[in-house]
Design a protein around this motif. Structure first.
Motif, PDB file in Angstrom:
ATOM      1  N   ARG A 164       0.834  -1.205   0.000  1.00 37.50           N
ATOM      2  CA  ARG A 164       0.000   0.000   0.000  1.00 37.50           C
ATOM      3  C   ARG A 164       0.866   1.253   0.000  1.00 37.50           C
ATOM      4  NH1 ARG A 164      -3.659   1.031   5.146  1.00 37.50           N
ATOM      5  NH2 ARG A 164      -1.559   1.310   5.978  1.00 37.50           N
ATOM      6  N   GLU A 165       1.941   1.240   0.778  1.00 38.80           N
ATOM      7  CA  GLU A 165       2.852   2.384   0.796  1.00 38.80           C
ATOM      8  C   GLU A 165       3.493   2.610  -0.571  1.00 38.80           C
ATOM      9  OE1 GLU A 165       5.701   1.963   3.859  1.00 38.80           O
ATOM     10  OE2 GLU A 165       4.260   2.202   5.494  1.00 38.80           O
ATOM     11  N   GLU A 166       3.895   1.513  -1.202  1.00 43.21           N
ATOM     12  CA  GLU A 166       4.501   1.633  -2.536  1.00 43.21           C
ATOM     13  C   GLU A 166       3.495   2.174  -3.543  1.00 43.21           C
ATOM     14  OE1 GLU A 166       7.536   1.310  -3.398  1.00 43.21           O
ATOM     15  OE2 GLU A 166       8.312   0.607  -1.482  1.00 43.21           O
ATOM     16  N   ARG A 167       2.241   1.739  -3.438  1.00 47.47           N
ATOM     17  CA  ARG A 167       1.209   2.234  -4.353  1.00 47.47           C
ATOM     18  C   ARG A 167       0.991   3.732  -4.181  1.00 47.47           C
ATOM     19  NH1 ARG A 167      -3.860   3.648  -4.035  1.00 47.47           N
ATOM     20  NH2 ARG A 167      -3.994   3.057  -1.832  1.00 47.47           N
ATOM     21  N   MET A 168       1.038   4.201  -2.943  1.00 44.93           N
ATOM     22  CA  MET A 168       0.867   5.631  -2.687  1.00 44.93           C
ATOM     23  C   MET A 168       2.038   6.433  -3.244  1.00 44.93           C
ATOM     24  SD  MET A 168      -0.661   5.448   1.218  1.00 44.93           S
ATOM     25  CE  MET A 168      -0.653   7.230   1.393  1.00 44.93           C
ATOM     26  N   LEU A 169       3.249   5.873  -3.118  1.00 46.04           N
ATOM     27  CA  LEU A 169       4.422   6.562  -3.666  1.00 46.04           C
ATOM     28  C   LEU A 169       4.360   6.642  -5.192  1.00 46.04           C
ATOM     29  CD1 LEU A 169       7.225   5.020  -1.415  1.00 46.04           C
ATOM     30  CD2 LEU A 169       6.304   7.344  -1.300  1.00 46.04           C
ATOM     31  N   ILE A 170       3.936   5.544  -5.817  1.00 41.12           N
ATOM     32  CA  ILE A 170       3.793   5.534  -7.275  1.00 41.12           C
ATOM     33  C   ILE A 170       2.716   6.529  -7.714  1.00 41.12           C
ATOM     34  CG2 ILE A 170       3.103   4.129  -9.255  1.00 41.12           C
ATOM     35  CD1 ILE A 170       4.352   1.720  -7.816  1.00 41.12           C
ATOM     36  N   SER A 171       1.623   6.577  -6.973  1.00 44.65           N
ATOM     37  CA  SER A 171       0.537   7.509  -7.300  1.00 44.65           C
ATOM     38  C   SER A 171       0.999   8.960  -7.190  1.00 44.65           C
ATOM     39  CB  SER A 171      -0.648   7.264  -6.362  1.00 44.65           C
ATOM     40  OG  SER A 171      -1.693   8.172  -6.608  1.00 44.65           O
ATOM     41  N   ASP A 172       1.779   9.250  -6.152  1.00 40.70           N
ATOM     42  CA  ASP A 172       2.308  10.616  -5.999  1.00 40.70           C
ATOM     43  C   ASP A 172       3.249  10.976  -7.143  1.00 40.70           C
ATOM     44  OD1 ASP A 172       0.888  10.912  -3.675  1.00 40.70           O
ATOM     45  OD2 ASP A 172       2.561  10.368  -2.360  1.00 40.70           O
ATOM     46  N   ALA A 173       4.086  10.020  -7.557  1.00 38.44           N
ATOM     47  CA  ALA A 173       5.017  10.272  -8.662  1.00 38.44           C
ATOM     48  C   ALA A 173       4.273  10.548  -9.972  1.00 38.44           C
ATOM     49  CB  ALA A 173       5.952   9.071  -8.829  1.00 38.44           C
ATOM     50  N   ILE A 174       3.174   9.816 -10.185  1.00 36.20           N
ATOM     51  CA  ILE A 174       2.371  10.023 -11.401  1.00 36.20           C
ATOM     52  C   ILE A 174       1.737  11.410 -11.399  1.00 36.20           C
ATOM     53  CG2 ILE A 174       0.282   9.254 -12.598  1.00 36.20           C
ATOM     54  CD1 ILE A 174       0.982   6.412 -11.772  1.00 36.20           C
ATOM     55  N   LYS A 175       1.257  11.847 -10.237  1.00 33.01           N
ATOM     56  CA  LYS A 175       0.637  13.175 -10.142  1.00 33.01           C
ATOM     57  C   LYS A 175       1.661  14.271 -10.408  1.00 33.01           C
ATOM     58  CE  LYS A 175      -2.991  11.807  -6.898  1.00 33.01           C
ATOM     59  NZ  LYS A 175      -3.515  11.958  -5.510  1.00 33.01           N
TER      60      LYS A 175
END
Length: 228
Positions: A142-153
């Motif tokens: 879940r933490e990795e998914r949030m980091l990836i989502s932030d990078a995409i934004k």
């Protein structure tokens, strides 16, 4: 991964496992809304005392919304819609107390404490090891998914390309995280048959006795309808 939550009471992991099993059995053997509500309120109070106040409020809110849909919305809907979604609305509230006890077990204990409790009840290592990895795996993912989502934004990626950019790194991360956790838990000697020592306090206290007594009372109430 979030730290261990602390509240005004601290339960033994073994007590929480017994509570989880008890609530699971009672929830699916009981058919009355009054008993379902009573169980949820009791578990929400326990959850709040262990420090999970926001989680308890969310659980109570979801339960109230589902019951409102069941008793006020479904009667005015066509039978076709009610038949398709009725099963979800009927059984989902029974899962909420179980989920809440699971949150208490995971968020108020370290993995080593949970492993110790499972070993105390002589559960097989073939079950303990995957369970220990799973408890650590999903929060990490879940933490990795949030980091990836932030990078995409930050990069301003939109449309279908957003899905492509998010899924591939997530799959790679999921695979790598699983391997790393498996190696870490093996290095810590989980498969070593020798007796292990634990720094955490694993003794039973007065709150554990109260919880065990509560489990017995709930069993008798579900079986003989003593209160509701």
């Amino acid at each position: 991964m979030d730290g261990i939550v602390k509240g005004i009471i601290k339960l033994n992991p073994l007590t929480e496992i017994i509570l989880l099993i008890s609530v699971s059995i009672i929830s699916f053997t009981n058919e009355g809304i009054k008993m379902d509500t009573l169980i949820l309120v009791i578990i929400a109070m326990i959850s709040s005392c262990t420090g999970l106040i926001r989680t308890s409020i969310k659980a109570l809110s979801i339960f109230a919304i589902l019951q409102g849909i069941k008793y006020f919305v479904f009667p005015i809907l066509p039978n076709t819609i009610s038949a398709h979604f009725g099963l979800l609305v009927i059984h989902a509230p029974k899962l909420i107390p179980i989920f809440l006890v699971g949150q208490i077990l995971i968020k108020t204990n370290s993995i080593r404490s949970i492993i110790y409790a499972l070993k105390k009840i002589h559960l097989s290592d073939s079950l303990i090891i995957p369970l220990a990895i799973s408890i650590r795996y999903f929060p990490s993912l879940r933490e990795e998914r949030m980091l990836i989502s932030d990078a995409i934004k930050i990069r301003g990626v939109t449309g279908l390309k957003k899905i492509k950019v998010a899924v591939i790194p997530l799959l790679v991360t999921a695979s790598n995280t699983a391997d790393e956790l498996a190696q870490a838990i093996t290095v810590r000697g989980i498969e070593n048959p020798a007796r292990k020592t634990f720094v955490d306090d694993t003794r039973f206290h007065i709150w554990d006795g109260i919880m065990l007594a509560l489990c017995i009372i709930m069993f008798f109430n579900a079986r003989f309808q003593l209160f509701l």
